[in-house]
Design a protein around this motif. Structure first.
Motif, mmCIF file in Angstrom:
data_model
loop_
_atom_site.group_PDB
_atom_site.id
_atom_site.type_symbol
_atom_site.label_atom_id
_atom_site.label_comp_id
_atom_site.label_asym_id
_atom_site.label_seq_id
_atom_site.Cartn_x
_atom_site.Cartn_y
_atom_site.Cartn_z
ATOM 1 N N ILE A 157 0.850 -1.203 0.000
ATOM 2 C CA ILE A 157 0.000 0.000 0.000
ATOM 3 C C ILE A 157 0.878 1.243 0.000
ATOM 4 O O ILE A 157 0.676 2.173 -0.796
ATOM 5 N N ASN A 158 1.845 1.271 0.904
ATOM 6 C CA ASN A 158 2.696 2.456 1.009
ATOM 7 C C ASN A 158 3.529 2.692 -0.244
ATOM 8 O O ASN A 158 3.697 3.833 -0.679
ATOM 9 N N LEU A 159 4.039 1.643 -0.841
ATOM 10 C CA LEU A 159 4.810 1.798 -2.075
ATOM 11 C C LEU A 159 3.934 2.238 -3.241
ATOM 12 O O LEU A 159 4.320 3.082 -4.048
ATOM 13 N N MET A 160 2.736 1.669 -3.311
ATOM 14 C CA MET A 160 1.848 1.985 -4.420
ATOM 15 C C MET A 160 1.303 3.395 -4.333
ATOM 16 O O MET A 160 1.089 4.062 -5.357
ATOM 17 N N TYR A 161 1.054 3.853 -3.108
ATOM 18 C CA TYR A 161 0.457 5.180 -2.928
ATOM 19 C C TYR A 161 1.455 6.175 -2.350
ATOM 20 O O TYR A 161 1.071 7.216 -1.849
ATOM 21 N N ASP A 162 2.763 5.794 -2.415
ATOM 22 C CA ASP A 162 3.892 6.693 -2.122
ATOM 23 C C ASP A 162 3.792 7.371 -0.766
ATOM 24 O O ASP A 162 3.879 8.582 -0.660
ATOM 25 N N GLU A 163 3.619 6.572 0.240
ATOM 26 C CA GLU A 163 3.588 7.122 1.609
ATOM 27 C C GLU A 163 4.808 6.680 2.362
ATOM 28 O O GLU A 163 5.251 5.615 2.281
#
Length: 163
Positions: A157-163
């Protein structure tokens, strides 16, 4: 021994001509496989997870025919019987069929998650649905904070949505 490739081929045949559905279950399979491997699942649980990821939406055809809807509750209702038929035709062991059918019957049920295979299937399906349904970042992170528990699922999730 379960040949996951046979299940994949059978599902592509089952959804012949429906590129959207085929692409969906292949993406869910990819995420489920990667998360399961990162979580170091035992071989049987990993196999169950991969088979469930490929077949999780098998109930959509009958849901649309019977209820004119592909809503999750109908998929959970119609999917297990279809999966059992398909998996029996592939001579999959009954204990694997039973767990896969249970997972299909609960893959849209986010409360009372029962087992790491259930957790990962829900996370993998959500990763794909979030993009396919064009959910807002706020909606994605609200659901993420409520249901994601695996380190790899959270990382995706974090990699895909750059968080």
């Amino acid at each position: 021994m379960v040949e996951v490739g046979q299940v994949m081929n059978a599902m592509i045949d089952y959804y012949r001509g429906d590129i959207k559905r085929i692409n969906h279950f292949l993406k869910v399979y990819g995420f489920a496989k990667a998360i399961g491997e990162a979580e170091d699942l035992d071989q049987e649980t990993q196999t169950i997870l991969e088979v469930a990821a490929l077949t999780h939406d098998i109930g959509i055809k009958n849901s649309e025919l019977k209820y004119n809807s592909s809503a999750g509750k109908y998929q959970e209702l119609e999917g297990p019987l279809e999966a059992e038929l398909l998996l029996n035709n592939l001579s999959i062991q009954q204990n694997i069929i039973d767990r896969v059918c249970w997972l299909i019957a609960h893959h849209h049920t986010y409360n009372n998650i029962n087992g790491i295979d259930h957790q990962i299937l829900i996370e993998a399906d959500f990763l794909v649905n979030a993009y396919e349904d064009n959910l807002s970042r706020d909606a994605i992170y609200r659901i993420y904070s409520k249901i994601f528990t695996t380190n790899r699922g959270k990382a995706f999730i974090n990699l895909m949505y750059d968080e």
